[in-house]
Enzyme design. Structure first.
Site, short mmCIF file in Angstrom:
data_model
loop_
_atom_site.label_atom_id
_atom_site.label_comp_id
_atom_site.label_asym_id
_atom_site.label_seq_id
_atom_site.Cartn_x
_atom_site.Cartn_y
_atom_site.Cartn_z
N GLU A 1 63.91 35.62 74.76
CA GLU A 1 62.89 35.45 73.72
C GLU A 1 63.65 35.27 72.42
O GLU A 1 64.45 36.12 72.05
CB GLU A 1 62.00 36.69 73.64
N CYS B 1 59.81 38.33 64.97
CA CYS B 1 59.90 36.94 65.39
C CYS B 1 58.53 36.29 65.30
O CYS B 1 58.41 35.08 65.18
CB CYS B 1 60.49 36.81 66.79
#
Lengths: 1003, 1003
Positions: A759, A793
């Site tokens: 990720e 993020c």
């Protein structure tokens, strides 16, 4: 009190009141009126009602004929679903053409606006003053509520307070023209109540209201409330502190107590508090308030209402995992109303009652209770909402003489929330008004005592329950860990205590854990509090090549047995670990506050998410562990199932230091793999708590190995090691691509192609459409961009605004940004804290310099001197070719981008190499649908912020350069940690075949 | 014929026969007998029956007390489930101890063997001769069947024929002692039938029997059958050609015709043919046989049986996708029996009838039909099975005088199949014997005409159907493309014709297809027929850098629109393509025969698998395209769905040239990606047919681009191209790892991390346990190792045999290997053809040289001179450290490995870096379960070969170095071609919430 006699008198009084209502339906239900017809249609067509209410919500934003026409088309399927009533009055019969649509649009707008006006006493102060006079002549007192309580910045909160001041001035000069009420020419209404009466929503007086920051919230509101109240006292008026959401209840009560007992005002009696009986806590709340008043010797007033935020309270409770705070059956609320009214009337010496209800039964019950308790008339009054239930209010004023109208005042736009609340109330199945006027239910039924209705109901429910008992699976359905309800003092106290306790433990040395053994190494790193860099959180041993080999060896040793442990047992360890984390939740949160500078809610939610991952993956694995039987051919049995991959390296980030570490590890572990866990060196002590949790859950040695170390040394060794089968990584795209590239080389002795689950970053955009609800958009964007300093993020780092909305949006956004306070995370008054490290601060600061060159710094906040702070920064004039539009800053820097239309908004939103999260604020069904298809990100959020994905509900993760692999907390995630296998058995022997129920045998 | 009168007489005759049966139950149902009790128990306990039958199957292999004890424990749960009856006679009461178990085991074995002996007239020739004499004295004629029809090699087929010869010699010398039957001292039974009578199963006379090779099969069987028949004729005996599986029916009929009309034998009348009336084709078959006989002027004999392979026929049909060839209701078969008997009796001048049934109704029906049709006694007889229905046979011989016992002869081991068939028959719900003796059904019911029972039933069924009509989804459930039924002449003809037609089209030039346009390039490669390298299949243009760019550009251009095409429409193209392939299936197969040297069935199955992929992925995609709604919180709607990744490179192998190409492409396409397809340069013309299929299905231009080219040039360009999002590769591990490594580098301009789905090699082992059924294991292993020349990633290249079974296994395996014929694939007589290329031949030959050094070449076949042939090679003495045990040879080279026990077998099986397929032949439930857990391969097959995975039923693919990614033709496969997305909509506006049924709202 003779209860039977009381019931008889309530019934008699009720019949009398009904008789007095006559045949006239109140305007809203009068079918001769346009509104009545529209309500009638809505009640019979649930889908239309839904669209109508949503359309009314957006209506004030539809500033052009074209926007209006488009929205009508989108909301009502090209106009086909517009019932005749909605366009009543439009000359044109057809609405297909452009011109027709324009005419119809105009008519619809006119009709809906006139409906809205029905509930608003005036949209200017002169109009309000004039209408008050008109209603006083009919015998009604008033209380005024200024519309527009959605204040997203301190500037708006100031303006809202200012509105009250200006209104008071208007009333001051207008009141001379008003007739007296009741007793001749008294300065008081009915000889007891102030003539000027305001209702005020305290939440509107502080844009940063935050239950976690109880003192700060109360203080800031008082700062704005006091001048208003001072002015009211000066005018011999009265003020009622309204209550809205339950989460502000304690703050509101505290405001009342502070103001009522303030030395300046304690001798002035006309301060009232609204209390909502739909809250299950209401009896207790009233008792506490009465006790307080008696203790202080201060008479008080209570406006008793049933509560108007019922849907919201249920939804919020469900979404947050809290117990539903409101009664879920109307009769429970009605019964509470009578109970609470009796409690107040029983204390009439101390507390004056305002009975605010349109329910004939409730009102008559108060009337008869008051009579039975011999309450003097001046100790209670009645209140009804302006614009509703006219026959009822007329009958009531005739019967009691003391009726006050609750009158919203101000502009339509901010009044929409109010309008919808009223429409919702009128069209709900359980509304008394609806029952009275629309459905024509039997009189005796309507006047029935609510506690009797409840008794009947509970008998029914008991019957149902006895039928559906048993047959629940052991583990139950997954439910997210509830959010912390910071409105509760005990939770705030627990948090504060945990921070104090954790601070006592700072500075310890942490060893590695390999194969269940603690391992000390010579190299130590210090982890610091970003808000006070000299405060050492812990000293953490670093793993080197030798320890990596040992850890991989230990994991390999443990693997065989762990792999063969039944999946439900493996899942059991996760469930135990979840309980350990739950038991330690405040302590674990406190570590995050100090080591990672997470705000209270951010820290608590991170621990909550860790718990969610444990609970969710445990359940998912149990499901996945059941072999699937494939095909239907007899004579063969095909089982499809999964096995673990081997030893997994989990390389975790610091920004969700427990949640992501735990999620990746738990997934690997429950799937049967063994884990080498490398926490971030920014948050290794939080990483250590994960090890403690798993150890306390009894996980066998070697299944999870805690090996902090430098990325350069340790990351490389792990990634290239031939005995690592699986790498789960969350972090930056640069590091991620490096891992992917190196893991894809197959060294000698490697047993399988390494699987990398990565990720990576994001450059997430939120689109603001020209019909967006900015009251909603701005707080969500502020939160998405700046909460936890933008170090997510998922954070919003670009906001893309349609040209026509841009100026309005930016002005409010900047004002909102100016309103947030910055400082250490341990103080809940601070919305934003320091970034994680000096390196981070430097890197973000460089981007701010770039921003200044590429665009314009629209806002840059001040920051404290000590600690790694970066200012809240909003940049204007950014276009896709700028670095600020393309590169991940990972800090509180928001680029704003102005686009000509919605297509360009989507184009720009998609124009980066990332595709992680995104958001859109729009009330155009067409644009929402377009985003659903074309705004291509892993997690798109419509009309909410783009952070805060919940396990199971919003499986999280992106594609393009934002990630490889499936979404964390989603149904495909665990598959990545396993390999599928098929076992086929030919079950036919000598022509003899066992037949299974799945087989396609003979007809 | 007066039907009513006939019915009356049948009923009367039946009652008479029943009366003659008396009270004696036949031995098998006599509860005083041990067998009767066991059958009784089995019928009442279906689970026990299953285990018992399976245990009986393995019993002859349990050569030691320990094996016996272990199997009893495993089959009957530690002996807890052994009913008292099974161990009747054992002295020891407890069976827990070692000694107890040994005693019980011995008893159980003795009991079961004695049960088996009940059905076998003798296990030596003298015993047989003696017993025949005994039964002749009771008035019964005989026909002898030699047990042991499972012949896996030509050597065994020779031995089987030899058994008959020796038996005949025994009978020849023994017959003098037998009494005459019927008419005094005639050399014939009853004055009409031969005294010596043999039944023979033709399938046992040719180990390579293959319906596709009709002529060859008939010829080889005749070669062995003629000498036997000659001897019979010499002895004035009679022979009946038995029939077993339906797939051999036409061959069997042809054998009868050839033998009957052979100049040598045409004047000898005693040749009989068994015909099964449970076959739906039986009426037609009998008509054809009668017509033939009449035409030829040759009298014939038919033994009419109902058929004993019912379960097998249903299973085979279901597994192969064929219509069920047998009647599925007992009454249908019974009705057919009467119909066919009448047909034969009506032609009694031409055809003699043997009525073989234990059903009183059927027998009486024949008796009465014969009487009604005035058939002379010598033109029909009755047959019953030895060891069954004694009272019935006794009554029958009394009534008719002409009863023949069908007597199996020989050893128990090969007789197990026969035993189980009989037990199955006796315990089936529909067995007449069971009905008669066990359930005691009403006499009239038992004697009811089957056609009347059918009429009743069809009325019931009609009622049921009318209820359950409607509500079928459009596409229907997935079903595999049926296998070719080569027993049908029209299919063999179609195949031959297609090969002739395709051969006419050889040598054409094939252009690229890019964006729907044909593109010619200067470079051509020739594709050759591996069996005749000078035969050019086609000349194929090669793509270079320019064409790759063009193709990627075309794919990108097409992508936007294709991605947005609804999934069900995309799926629709696949369904259309499947139909195109189905329409062209013989032609497509013929291309494979010529370009890839696939045998008929291999070629047809490859096309079938391509069709399966199209049909399966279409359905899977439709399911996956439905968004999943996540969570239950009201006020938000969370949709979880998938989107395509972009442009996919599909790099295909030559060994499944259409299936794998089509599978990878179809998955990519239906998921919404666009494809650049690089076929193998060994099979580019077959690759071209995939393009044609998709074009004919109407796939939009650019979605699929056909770009053959060299791996070196084109593979690299594709893999490293930044606009490729996805690579689907199937091929060798060397190439695969190279692709993985290079794809993981992220060049400038790359939009997403490349996803690589790689299916790579295998070094697949089949374990042969010491209790394996070698009759089953050997043909499966021969097929898994050598079919398509071993050029399958799933092929068996190691066989791991337990020490105690090794010698027996190897001897039979080598004999079986010696029996296969090698030559061009276009001739169905050849089991094996050439390998794909000269390079392949060289590489495999090198491995054979290595094998000779590492171990011993146990067998190496001869091969034809022309073409890329490699001998069938079996190597002994291989252990895990040998290269032959570790490296993929990809040719017909089988390493055999001898292990000391089962644990070592699993250890060795798992000892390579591959984990693709595996197999185990074992009848130990414990060992099977152990393999399920510990034999870690992608596809494990228990008691069948390790190749031939079927779409949906056996999702295919491995792990370790055998593959990354999920299984082709399985439920997770398509996920790899897509990225998941989540769209969350906050649906609450102003406190107003639409409530969905999924929401967790209020109780």
């Amino acid at each position: 009190m003779d209860r039977d006699k009381l019931e008889d008198s309530i019934l008699a009084r009720g019949k009398e009141l009904f008789a007095a209502l006559g045949d006239e339906a109140p305007s809203v239900f009068n079918k001769d009126w346009w509104t009545g017809r529209l309500m009638d249609w809505s009640m019979r067509h649930e889908d239309f009602k839904l669209q109508l209410f949503r359309f009314i919500d957006v209506l004030p934003c539809l500033t052009s004929d074209q926007m209006l026409a488009e929205h009508i088309r989108e909301y009502f399927s090209e106009g086909q679903n517009v019932p005749a009533v909605l366009k009543l009055g439009a000359k044109s019969a057809g609405i297909g053409g452009r011109l027709g649509m324009k005419v119809v649009g105009g008519t619809i707008r006119k009709n809906l606006e006139s409906m809205a006006r029905q509930f608003i006493i005036g949209n200017s102060i002169p109009e309000t003053v004039k209408n008050i006079g008109r209603f006083r002549r009919k015998g009604f007192a008033f209380t005024l509520d200024v519309l527009g309580e959605a204040t997203v910045s301190e500037q708006e909160a100031d303006a809202y307070a200012e509105n009250y001041m200006r209104l008071l001035e208007g009333l001051q000069s207008g009141q001379d023209d008003w007739p007296a009420l009741g007793d001749g020419n008294s300065a008081l209404n009915w000889g007891c109540a102030a003539k000027i009466d305001l209702s005020i929503k305290p939440s509107a007086l502080y844009s940063q209201l935050n239950p976690a920051d109880f003192e700060g919230s109360v203080g800031h509101i008082l700062d704005r409330l006091k001048p208003v109240y001072r002015k009211i006292v000066e005018l011999n008026g009265s003020m009622c502190i309204d209550i809205e959401m339950r989460r502000h209840k304690e703050i509101t009560f505290e405001l009342y107590r502070r103001l009522r007992s303030d030395a300046e005002f304690k001798d002035y009696p006309h301060l009232s508090l609204a209390m909502q009986v739909y809250l299950k806590s209401c009896d207790r709340d009233i008792d506490q308030m009465l006790d307080w008043a008696r203790e202080q010797g201060l008479p008080i007033s209570i406006r008793l209402v049933k509560g108007a935020y019922w849907d919201y309270e249920v939804v919020a409770a469900r979404q947050n995992g809290w117990p539903i705070p409101v009664y879920t059956h109307k009769a429970e609320t009605d019964a509470a109303f009578e109970r609470c009214a009796e409690r107040i009337l029983g204390n009439h010496d101390l507390c004056r009652l305002a009975c605010a209800s349109h329910n004939v039964r409730s009102v008559c019950s108060v009337l008869e209770l008051a009579r039975a308790l011999e309450v003097p008339d001046e100790r209670y009054e009645f209140q009804v909402l302006y614009g509703m239930a006219e026959p009822f209010r007329n009958a009531l004023v005739k019967t009691t003489g003391r009726v006050r109208l609750y009158c919203p005042q101000g502009e339509l736009l901010p009044g929409i929330a109010y309008l919808i609340r009223r429409l919702l109330e009128n069209t709900s199945n359980e509304s008394f008004l609806r029952q009275t006027y629309v459905e024509g239910r039997e009189l005796e039924e309507l006047l029935k005592a609510p506690h009797l209705l409840l008794e009947e109901r509970s008998a029914e429910v008991a019957g149902e329950h006895s039928e559906s008992s048993g047959s629940q699976s052991d583990m139950g359905r997954f439910a997210n860990q509830p959010f912390a309800d910071f409105s509760l003092a005990e939770i705030r106290d627990a948090f504060n205590t945990a921070i104090v306790d954790v601070r006592k433990k700072l500075g310890k040395t942490y060893l590695l854990s390999i194969g269940g053994e603690e391992v000390e190494t010579g190299t130590l790193v210090e982890s610091a509090n970003p808000a006070r860099p000299r405060e050492v959180i812990g000293r953490v041993c670093q793993a080197g090549a030798e320890q990596i080999e040992d850890a991989i060896g230990a994991a390999e040793d443990a693997f065989g047995k762990w792999r063969d442990t039944p999946a439900c047992e493996r899942a059991g360890y996760l469930i135990k670990a979840a309980q350990v984390a739950r038991d330690r939740i405040y302590e674990l949160s406190a570590w995050q506050v100090l080591e990672a500078s997470k705000q209270w809610n951010q820290a608590y939610n991170d621990v909550g998410e860790a718990i969610d991952f444990l609970e969710y993956y445990a359940r998912e694995m149990i499901q996945l562990s059941k072999p699937r039987y494939m095909g239907h051919a007899p004579g063969e049995v095909n089982e499809y199932f999964y096995q673990p991959k081997g030893v997994a390296a989990v390389i975790a980030p610091w920004n969700f230091p427990l949640a992501i570490s735990c999620g990746m590890s738990a997934a690997a572990i429950v799937a049967g793999n063994c884990v080498i866990y490398k926490p971030s060196n920014q948050t290794p002590v939080i990483g250590y708590t994960l090890m403690e949790i798993l150890r306390e859950a009894g996980l066998p040695p070697g299944v999870f190995n805690y090996t902090p170390g430098s990325g350069a040394v340790m990351g490389d060794l792990l990634i290239e090691h031939p005995h690592i089968s699986l790498i789960a990584f969350t972090g930056s795209v640069q590091v991620g691509l490096g891992i992917i590239e190196r893991a894809a080389r197959t060294p000698e002795g490697q047993r399988s192609v390494k699987k990398v689950i990565a990720e990576m970053g994001g450059k997430n955009a939120v689109i603001v459409d020209d019909d967006a609800d900015l009251d909603q958009a701005i707080p969500h964007i502020i939160d998405s961009a700046f909460a936890y300093q933008g170090q997510k993020c998922s954070a919003c780092s670009r906001v893309i605004v349609l040209d026509s909305a841009y100026d309005r949006f930016i002005e409010r956004l900047l004002a909102a940004a100016r309103s947030v306070s910055i400082g250490p995370a341990e103080d809940p008054a601070n919305f934003m804290g320091p970034v994680i490290s000096e390196d981070a601060r430097r890197s973000i600061t460089e981007y701010i310099d770039i921003a200044a060159k590429e665009g314009t710094i629209l806002y840059s906040s001040d920051v404290p001197d000590e600690g790694y702070y970066v200012p809240v920064t909003i940049v204007g004039g950014i276009t896709p070719e700028h670095r600020l539009a393309q590169e991940e800053v990972f800090g509180p820097v928001l680029a704003t981008m102005r686009v000509k239309d919605f297509d360009q908004a989507i184009e720009w939103a998609n124009s980066t190499r990332f595709a992680l999260t995104g958001g859109v604020f729009s009330r155009s069904p067409k644009h929402i649908e377009q985003c659903r298809r074309e705004f291509r990100v892993g997690n798109l959020y419509v009309n909410r912020g783009c952070t805060g994905a919940m396990v199971e509900r919003q499986p999280f993760g992106g594609f393009k350069m934002s990630g490889v692999g499936s979404k964390a907390g989603g149904p495909d995630y665990l598959l990545q940690f396993m390999d599928p296998r098929t076992v086929t058995e030919n079950t036919m022997r000598r022509g003899f075949v066992p037949i299974r129920s799945e087989d396609e045998w003979i007809e």
